[in-house]
Scaffold this active site. Sequence first.
Site, PDB file in Angstrom:
ATOM      1  N   PRO A 246       7.147   3.722 -10.447  1.00  0.00           N
ATOM      2  CA  PRO A 246       7.006   4.846  -9.510  1.00  0.00           C
ATOM      3  C   PRO A 246       7.184   4.477  -8.044  1.00  0.00           C
ATOM      4  O   PRO A 246       6.257   4.602  -7.229  1.00  0.00           O
ATOM      5  CB  PRO A 246       5.581   5.327  -9.798  1.00  0.00           C
ATOM      6  CG  PRO A 246       4.848   4.085 -10.180  1.00  0.00           C
ATOM      7  CD  PRO A 246       5.837   3.255 -10.956  1.00  0.00           C
ATOM      8  N   CYS A 247       8.396   4.079  -7.673  1.00  0.00           N
ATOM      9  CA  CYS A 247       8.652   3.759  -6.268  1.00  0.00           C
ATOM     10  C   CYS A 247       8.554   5.006  -5.397  1.00  0.00           C
ATOM     11  O   CYS A 247       8.409   4.898  -4.173  1.00  0.00           O
ATOM     12  CB  CYS A 247      10.012   3.084  -6.102  1.00  0.00           C
ATOM     13  SG  CYS A 247      11.415   4.022  -6.735  1.00  0.00           S
TER      14      CYS A 247
END
Length: 283
Positions: A246-247
């Site tokens: 989850p950048c």
Amino acid sequence: MDSEININYQRIAQAIDYIRQNFKAQPDLEEVARYLNLSPAHFQRTFTAWAGTSPKKFLQYISVEYAKRILKEQQATLFDAAFETGLSSTSRLHDLFISIEGMTPAEYRNGGRNLVINYSFASSPFGRLIVASTEKGVCYMAFEENEEKAFTDLKDRFLNADFQLENDEIQKNALTIFKDNSDSLSKIRLHLKGTDFQLKVWESLLKIPMGRLSTYGNIAEQIGNPKASRAVGTAIGSNPVAFLIPCHRVIQSSGVFGGYMWGTTRKTAIIGWENAKTDVLKL
């Protein structure tokens, strides 16, 4: 069904773009609906079906002020707070279910020679995507509407691999992360090509629970390199697996959401959608 999902996301993306560009004027439901050539009632229903919350509440989630408030309240112990609040929560998906196996030095060096990579295309709440896997796990996932370009980008990452169009169980399992029944996920495996530093950064991203945000500086501290914010940003920008790693949950310390490999509108949409889902889980 897939085409309906894509049409709805495109409408929501248009709405988010319009709101971002006219944020200071605080456009109401009628104004945004008029921009989309939809009735207010239709827009309200479509938006609520997509995000699980009303357009008005969704705007609260995606505002810069929301991000600033989170950082101001939790900056000193952001990761500690994340672990504390997410430990037994249904909203903490990633570090409960996803593990990373790095490719061997030989696999990394030779561009995927002797690797067989299956790939397929799918719809998500945020548009079409490509997902690819080896026998060890998901090696690539990216949002891209154009399937030819999506496949070209995949091949560019693994120049010497063998590719076959096949939707395998590893991919199917990974894609269930977009569904509401997240508790039923079996463990998702990732098989990633990256340096030791990149893998360390990506593993840290998995520790940010759904509905939470962090900063580049926080990630640098988490991996024991507090002065490496710039290098952390580069590693985050090289993330080969959209959403699963989850950048999108990493923003600037100022509270500004910042860039995203798959588009700032999509990043805004994902942050708001996750917050809406988390808010529902707390009820």
